[in-house]
Enzyme design. Structure first.
Site, PDB file in Angstrom:
ATOM      1  N   GLY A 184      16.436 -29.927  13.280  1.00  0.00           N
ATOM      2  CA  GLY A 184      16.695 -31.053  12.524  1.00  0.00           C
ATOM      3  C   GLY A 184      18.687 -30.782  13.012  1.00  0.00           C
TER       4      GLY A 184
ATOM      5  N   GLU B  42      11.939 -22.785   7.574  1.00  0.00           N
ATOM      6  CA  GLU B  42      12.259 -22.641   6.128  1.00  0.00           C
ATOM      7  C   GLU B  42      12.323 -21.920   4.890  1.00  0.00           C
ATOM      8  OE1 GLU B  42      11.466 -27.393   6.972  1.00  0.00           O
ATOM      9  OE2 GLU B  42      12.811 -26.992   8.449  1.00  0.00           O
TER      10      GLU B  42
ATOM     11  N   GLU C 147      10.338 -21.417  17.640  1.00  0.00           N
ATOM     12  CA  GLU C 147      11.414 -22.508  16.113  1.00  0.00           C
ATOM     13  C   GLU C 147      12.666 -22.465  16.447  1.00  0.00           C
ATOM     14  OE1 GLU C 147       9.055 -26.064  15.509  1.00  0.00           O
ATOM     15  OE2 GLU C 147       9.131 -24.290  13.572  1.00  0.00           O
TER      16      GLU C 147
ATOM     17  N   HIS D 109       7.675 -20.960   8.881  1.00  0.00           N
ATOM     18  CA  HIS D 109       8.245 -21.472   9.216  1.00  0.00           C
ATOM     19  C   HIS D 109       9.570 -21.304   9.013  1.00  0.00           C
ATOM     20  CE1 HIS D 109      10.464 -24.729   9.557  1.00  0.00           C
ATOM     21  NE2 HIS D 109       9.698 -25.262  10.555  1.00  0.00           N
TER      22      HIS D 109
ATOM     23  N   SER E 110      14.265 -29.972  17.450  1.00  0.00           N
ATOM     24  CA  SER E 110      14.472 -31.305  17.764  1.00  0.00           C
ATOM     25  C   SER E 110      13.674 -32.116  19.509  1.00  0.00           C
ATOM     26  CB  SER E 110      16.325 -31.388  18.300  1.00  0.00           C
ATOM     27  OG  SER E 110      16.512 -30.559  16.815  1.00  0.00           O
TER      28      SER E 110
ATOM     29  N   ASN F 121       4.957 -31.536  12.450  1.00  0.00           N
ATOM     30  CA  ASN F 121       5.050 -31.134  10.600  1.00  0.00           C
ATOM     31  C   ASN F 121       5.689 -32.512  10.189  1.00  0.00           C
ATOM     32  OD1 ASN F 121       6.135 -29.250   8.277  1.00  0.00           O
ATOM     33  ND2 ASN F 121       7.175 -28.275   9.104  1.00  0.00           N
ATOM     34  N   TRP F 122       5.546 -32.590   8.589  1.00  0.00           N
ATOM     35  CA  TRP F 122       5.874 -33.544   7.843  1.00  0.00           C
ATOM     36  C   TRP F 122       7.062 -33.302   7.034  1.00  0.00           C
ATOM     37  CZ3 TRP F 122       1.487 -38.136   6.814  1.00  0.00           C
ATOM     38  CH2 TRP F 122       0.945 -37.959   8.102  1.00  0.00           C
ATOM     39  N   LYS F 123       7.781 -31.888   6.430  1.00  0.00           N
ATOM     40  CA  LYS F 123       7.771 -30.650   5.908  1.00  0.00           C
ATOM     41  C   LYS F 123       7.361 -31.564   4.788  1.00  0.00           C
ATOM     42  CE  LYS F 123      10.451 -29.938  10.090  1.00  0.00           C
ATOM     43  NZ  LYS F 123      12.626 -29.268  10.379  1.00  0.00           N
TER      44      LYS F 123
ATOM     45  N   GLY G 185       8.893 -31.952  14.098  1.00  0.00           N
ATOM     46  CA  GLY G 185       9.875 -32.097  12.614  1.00  0.00           C
ATOM     47  C   GLY G 185      10.006 -33.819  12.664  1.00  0.00           C
ATOM     48  N   GLY G 186      11.483 -34.092  12.877  1.00  0.00           N
ATOM     49  CA  GLY G 186      11.837 -35.404  12.651  1.00  0.00           C
ATOM     50  C   GLY G 186      11.082 -36.857  13.376  1.00  0.00           C
TER      51      GLY G 186
HETATM   52  P1  13P Z   1      12.774 -30.718  14.069  1.00  0.00           P
HETATM   53  O1  13P Z   1      12.010 -31.770  15.308  1.00  0.00           O
HETATM   54  O2  13P Z   1      13.191 -32.250  12.962  1.00  0.00           O
HETATM   55  O3  13P Z   1      14.242 -30.474  14.513  1.00  0.00           O
HETATM   56  O4  13P Z   1      12.589 -30.097  13.433  1.00  0.00           O
HETATM   57  C1  13P Z   1      11.368 -29.326  14.197  1.00  0.00           C
HETATM   58  C2  13P Z   1      10.185 -28.226  12.740  1.00  0.00           C
HETATM   59  O5  13P Z   1      10.766 -27.459  12.534  1.00  0.00           O
HETATM   60  C3  13P Z   1       8.844 -28.936  12.906  1.00  0.00           C
HETATM   61  O6  13P Z   1       8.356 -27.545  12.148  1.00  0.00           O
END
Ligand code: 13P
Length: 249
Positions: free
Chosen positions: A172, A96, A166, A94, A212, A9-11, A233-234
């Site tokens: 994050g 967010e 999640e 998600h 994470s 997920n590149w956000k 994510g990251g």
């Molecule tokens: P991180 O891997 O950066 O914690 O993010 C997880 C995420 O929100 C994937 O959708």
């Protein structure tokens, strides 16, 4: 047998040139294994991503979509717009989106229905906040999230559903659920699906873990019997890290 999936997920990261560069690196370095690779760049780069990954064994997903078929919804994107460019998978729910854009499970149920109407596959995200875990309410909360957004579906719809647990406190933050905590929740989810939809649906639904996940912890997390992959994510923003996670199966 259910599928192993690792989704990035590149956000709100990576402009068009950076999207091309990252995809080229992923394509060049990826090994062939049975794990499905999914990438979810931002809306404006989806078409580029579809063109770039064409027949390269990589699925392109959207990070969100609107529940309406179309209309006066400035700034929004409809399911038909996604499928018309070859995007047939969408991430919904998600944390967010829930936290910053006030998406509720009732709204997500509508989005889920629209996506299914367009025969899209859904990566449905859910998970508790730290305050829920601290008062031992995490199982209840996850059950309500699934019930309110997904349990109106027919059994046959579940072939289009991928679940992504999640825990919000692990996103994050560098804080991961321990492999035992992940397995405990994934097992709870699969047992719940079994109760509502029966053994076959429960056994076949892929349940991803997100929060994470990094190259150095992926193997341990993925070694759990009810963890079928990750939503990253990251670490998905770097080809070597992302592929190390893909190869952790
Ligand atoms: P991180 O891997 O950066 O914690 O993010 C997880 C995420 O929100 C994937 O959708």
């Amino acid at each position: 047998m259910r599928k192993h999936i690792v989704a990035g997920n590149w956000k709100m990261h990576k402009n068009n040139q950076e999207t091309v560069k990252l995809l080229e690196e992923i394509i060049a370095k990826k090994a062939t294994n049975d794990t499905e690779i999914v990438v979810a760049p931002t809306f404006v780069n989806l078409l580029t991503a579809v063109e770039k990954t064409n027949s390269k064994g990589i699925t392109v997903a959207a990070q969100n979509m609107h529940q309406a078929e179309g209309g006066a919804f400035t700034g929004e994107v409809a399911a038909d717009m996604l499928t018309s460019i070859g995007v047939n998978t969408v991430i919904l729910g998600h944390s967010e989106r829930r936290a910053y854009f006030h998406e509720t499970d009732a709204l997500l149920a509508l989005k889920v229905d629209t996506a299914l109407k367009h025969e899209m596959r859904i990566i449905f995200c859910f998970g508790e906040e730290l305050k829920d875990r601290q008062i031992d309410n995490h199982f209840n909360l996850v059950e309500y999230q699934l019930r309110d957004a997904l349990f109106h579906l027919e059994k046959s719809d579940w072939s289009k559903i991928v679940l992504a647990y999640e825990p919000v406190w692990a996103i994050g933050t560098g804080e991961t659920a321990s492999p035992a905590q992940a397995q405990e929740m994934h097992k709870f989810i699969r047992t719940l699906i079994d109760k509502v939809y029966g053994y076959e649906v429960a056994e076949n639904v892929s349940i991803l873990y997100g929060g994470s996940v990094k190259p150095d912890n992926a193997k341990e997390i993925f070694s759990n019997p009810d963890v079928d992959g990750g939503l990253i994510g990251g670490a998905a923003l770097n080809a070597d890290d992302f592929l190390a996670i893909v190869n952790a199966f």
